[in-house]
Structure formats: structure tokens, C-alpha cells
Scaffold this motif. Structure first.
Motif, short mmCIF file in Angstrom:
data_model
loop_
_atom_site.label_atom_id
_atom_site.label_comp_id
_atom_site.label_asym_id
_atom_site.label_seq_id
_atom_site.Cartn_x
_atom_site.Cartn_y
_atom_site.Cartn_z
N THR A 122 8.28 2.45 1.18
CA THR A 122 7.78 2.21 2.70
C THR A 122 6.30 2.90 2.77
O THR A 122 5.33 2.23 3.20
N ARG A 123 6.21 3.93 2.11
CA ARG A 123 4.75 4.65 2.04
C ARG A 123 3.72 3.54 1.45
O ARG A 123 2.45 3.48 1.93
N GLU A 124 4.06 2.97 0.28
CA GLU A 124 3.35 1.97 -0.36
C GLU A 124 2.94 0.91 0.26
O GLU A 124 1.54 0.63 0.36
N ILE A 125 3.73 0.37 1.15
CA ILE A 125 3.33 -0.80 1.99
C ILE A 125 2.56 -0.38 3.16
O ILE A 125 1.54 -1.19 3.49
N LEU A 126 2.72 0.56 3.85
CA LEU A 126 2.11 1.21 5.11
C LEU A 126 0.73 1.37 4.56
O LEU A 126 -0.12 1.13 5.16
N HIS A 127 0.57 1.97 3.51
CA HIS A 127 -0.81 2.26 2.84
C HIS A 127 -1.51 1.06 2.26
O HIS A 127 -2.73 0.94 2.69
N LEU A 128 -0.82 0.28 1.84
CA LEU A 128 -1.51 -1.07 1.35
C LEU A 128 -1.93 -1.96 2.64
O LEU A 128 -3.02 -2.46 2.54
N ALA A 129 -1.12 -1.97 3.87
CA ALA A 129 -1.59 -2.66 4.75
C ALA A 129 -2.87 -2.04 5.62
O ALA A 129 -3.76 -2.69 5.78
N VAL A 130 -2.91 -1.08 5.65
CA VAL A 130 -4.15 -0.24 5.96
C VAL A 130 -5.20 -0.38 5.12
O VAL A 130 -6.47 -0.80 5.65
N ASP A 131 -5.23 -0.14 3.75
CA ASP A 131 -6.30 -0.27 2.82
C ASP A 131 -6.80 -1.84 2.69
O ASP A 131 -8.21 -2.11 2.58
N GLN A 132 -5.88 -3.08 3.05
CA GLN A 132 -6.22 -4.37 2.74
C GLN A 132 -6.43 -4.95 4.04
O GLN A 132 -6.78 -6.04 4.26
N ASP A 133 -6.35 -4.24 5.14
CA ASP A 133 -6.42 -4.69 6.61
C ASP A 133 -5.47 -5.86 6.86
O ASP A 133 -6.11 -6.91 7.32
N VAL A 134 -4.26 -5.68 6.59
CA VAL A 134 -3.18 -6.90 6.78
C VAL A 134 -2.08 -6.00 7.66
O VAL A 134 -1.98 -4.81 7.49
N THR A 135 -1.19 -7.22 7.87
CA THR A 135 0.01 -6.42 8.40
C THR A 135 1.04 -6.00 7.58
O THR A 135 0.76 -6.17 6.41
N THR A 136 1.77 -4.98 7.89
CA THR A 136 2.99 -4.63 6.95
C THR A 136 3.59 -6.02 6.65
O THR A 136 4.16 -5.85 5.38
#
Length: 369
Positions: free
Chosen positions: A331-345
Motif C-alpha cells: 500500500t505504501r509503495e503504491i501511494l508513494h508511486l502515485a504521488v511521485d508519478q502524479d497519477v491515480t492510485t
């Protein structure tokens, strides 16, 4: 165009072209099962077996039309591919539905007939429990098929997976809450749990232990019986979506996240056990615009799959629980990735899944050379 010409064109169409869902699907195999003697009508869908044999529960549900059942099983099986991949399980995605009301049409003979269809797939598909099926049902299906997981402990299985599913949801929810509010997590946060069945009731208990203020909704008057004496600490309402919440946990049927929900929802975190929570993918963008942390359903609810899938590797209960708790890391990996790549979860989770499937396919190609 004459009726005769139209009929000739229909006759030339292949099976997949005759149905919009099948034409657009990317599934490897769809099996329609019928046993006239018992009245069984079922559909088994294998979406993708790149990572291993397909595993997914059997839903027993009174669909109004066969097309509704087909739509459901195709969507659910694709979700299982994603769930297995994101959970790091060596399993593919599959699902099955039995058409009918389990309260009136379930018989041991029907379940045994269904088991024979599962057996005929020779291990490409392993079945488990889902909406409308129980551990007892799996024990009956297991009389005619070896490819059943989640049976009772007495029958050689790991038992009901409801608690493991709830633990995965709780781990994901806590991870999202901690990223949103800090180390206090869900403590003193108002959490609305929609649906308190075999997963929701376990989630309620875990939330209460973590100090959350829990409010629930469920159309069944006896829904909180499984919580016992602790139900007194839970507030009951007609609809949690109408309440002021910090966290919304959908644990009933899917599609509760609609454009209207995304616009009016008060919660900052959405994380639950229900499958296919988005009415459509665009809702994920609406949630992102409102800075609502949505944990994709197949990420959060992977605990049950992890438990029953681990039967195939003879993992111990302690090893299973440790792996379920690692849903928080995903979950943390996906939430951080969404922020870093400016995409939806939703998109972030999709990229994680695609990466793992692509890596497995490339590994297979290398081995074949």
C-alpha cells in the motif's frame, strides 16, 4: 438489410464476436458449465496464468440474466490477476460464478457437479469461497475435485479466510491513515464500515482495538451478531456514506464509488474489502483531485488470497499472517508511486501489476531460448 442477410452474418460470427464482453476481454479461457440433472449453471473464467495457475473464489448469486453473470465473472477474474500479482503470489487470475439463489438452489449434488467441472480443468483453476459460498460448500466441492483451497481444517484446508482478508484491509487502511495523519493512524478517527459480514465484522474488531470510532451500516438486522458484546461500542446508521467520516471502508458489494460519491464523500481515506469499488476508472481521478487516498480494492483485500494460496506451498499460519501484514508495505509503495508519478492510485497499482507480469513473461522467454 434484409433479415435473411442479418441472420447469415450472425451465423458467421465466432463465439467471442457474439458477445460484447467476450469480444473485448483478454481472458485465456471461459468455460460455461451446465448439469441438467442438478440444475447447475456456472461460468469459470481464467484471465491470465502467466504467474501460475488461476485461483479465485466461486460466487453463488441470483443473477437476473446470464449476461450479468458473465460480466461479473470476467471483471472479477481480471481483478484476481491484479490481486495475485500485486501481492507477489505465484498465481494467476481466475473466478467462477454459479447462477442461482444459494438459499433455494444449493444442494450437495449441485456442488458436487460443479466440482467435476473444476476437476476437468486439471489444475489450471483452483477454486475458493466467495459471496454465497462457505467453507462447508468447499468441503462438498472437494469431494469431486482436488483443486479446492479454503476448505475446513478438518478437510485439510486452512479454514475460513475472512479474518485474513480483514487483516489485509486493516493493514492497508492503517498504512494509508498513517501517511495521511501521522503515527496516530486510525486512533480516534471515525471509520465507516459498509457491510459487516464475514470480513467486515473482523475489520470492525481490529479497528476498535486500534482506538477507532466505528460506525457501520448493513441492511441485515443481525449483521453485528458476530461481534458479540463489542457491538455496543459500534454506532449503527442507515448509510455510512451519509455520515461525516475520516475513513470509508466499503466491505459489501462493489461500485459504491461513483462520481457523486467522489464529490460528496467526507472521508480522507477509502480502503475496504469490496471488489470492483469504482463505478468506472474515471472515479479514481475524481478522488485524486479531492486528495482522497483510495487504496485499490485488489491491493487491500488480498489477505484471503494469500491465505488460501499459501495452502499450495504448505506455509505455516505464522508465515501466512506475516505475508498478509505486508499488504501495508505494498500500500505504501503504491501511494508513494502515485504521488511521485502524479497519477491515480488505480494507475499506480496497474503499473506495479504490469511490471510484474512483464518480468515473468520475459523470464519465460529467456528460459525457452
Amino acid at each position: 438489410m434484409s433479415t435473411e442477410v442479418q441472420e447469415r452474418q450472425v451465423q458467421r460470427l465466432g463465439v467471442f464476436e457474439r458477445n460484447d464482453d467476450l469480444r473485448d476481454a483478454e481472458h485465456e479461457q471461459v468455460v460455461f458449465c451446465r448439469d441438467r440433472r442438478t440444475g447447475l449453471r456456472a461460468i469459470i473464467a481464467l484471465h491470465d496464468t502467466t504467474l501460475g495457475p488461476g485461483l479465485g473464489g466461486t460466487r453463488f448469486f441470483p443473477y437476473q440474466q446470464e449476461s450479468d453473470a458473465l460480466t461479473d465473472v470476467l471483471r472479477l477474474s481480471e481483478g484476481m490477476t491484479h490481486k495475485a500479482a500485486v501481492a507477489g503470489m505465484p498465481l494467476g487470475g481466475a473466478k467462477a460464478v454459479i447462477i442461482g439463489d444459494p438459499a433455494t438452489t444449493r444442494t450437495e449434488e449441485l456442488l458436487e457437479a460443479y466440482g467435476r467441472f473444476v476437476e476437468s480443468l486439471a489444475g489450471r483453476y483452483y477454486t475458493a469461497a466467495d459471496v454465497g459460498t462457505t467453507t462447508d460448500d468447499l468441503d462438498v466441492i472437494g469431494r469431486t475435485s482436488r483443486y479446492v483451497v479454503g476448505r475446513s481444517v478438518g478437510a485439510g484446508g486452512s479454514g475460513d479466510s475472512g479474518r485474513s482478508t480483514a487483516l489485509g484491509v486493516f493493514s492497508a487502511l492503517t498504512a494509508a491513515a498513517t501517511l495521511t495523519w501521522g503515527e496516530s493512524g486510525v486512533a480516534d478517527r471515525r471509520v465507516g464500515v459498509e457491510g459487516v459480514g464475514k470480513v467486515g465484522r473482523h475489520l470492525v474488531e481490529m479497528l476498535l482495538d486500534a482506538g477507532a470510532r466505528v460506525v457501520v451500516s448493513d441492511p441485515r438486522p443481525d449483521a453485528l451478531d458476530g461481534i458479540g458484546a463489542r457491538s455496543a461500542a459500534v454506532e449503527r446508521v442507515s448509510s455510512v456514506l451519509d455520515e461525516s467520516l475520516d475513513v470509508y471502508a466499503p466491505c459489501a458489494l462493489g461500485a459504491s464509488l461513483t462520481p457523486r460519491t467522489a464529490e460528496t464523500l467526507s472521508a480522507r481515506v477509502v480502503c475496504g474489502a469490496a471488489n470492483n469499488q469504482l463505478l468506472h476508472r474515471g472515479v479514481a481521478e475524481l478522488l485524486r483531485q479531492r486528495r482522497i487516498q483510495w487504496v485499490p480494492d485488489y491491493v487491500a483485500n488480498a489477505g484471503g488470497l494469500i491465505q488460501v494460496g499459501s495452502e499450495l506451498t504448505a506455509a505455516t499460519p505464522a508465515e501466512v499472517e506475516a505475508k498478509v501484514r505486508r499488504v501495508a508495505d505494498t500500500t505504501r509503495e503504491i501511494l508513494h508511486l502515485a504521488v511521485d508519478q502524479d497519477v491515480t492510485t488505480w494507475e499506480a497499482a496497474r503499473r506495479v501489476v504490469a511490471g510484474r507480469l512483464d518480468a515473468a513473461r520475459e523470464s519465460d522467454r529467456q528460459e525457452q531460448r
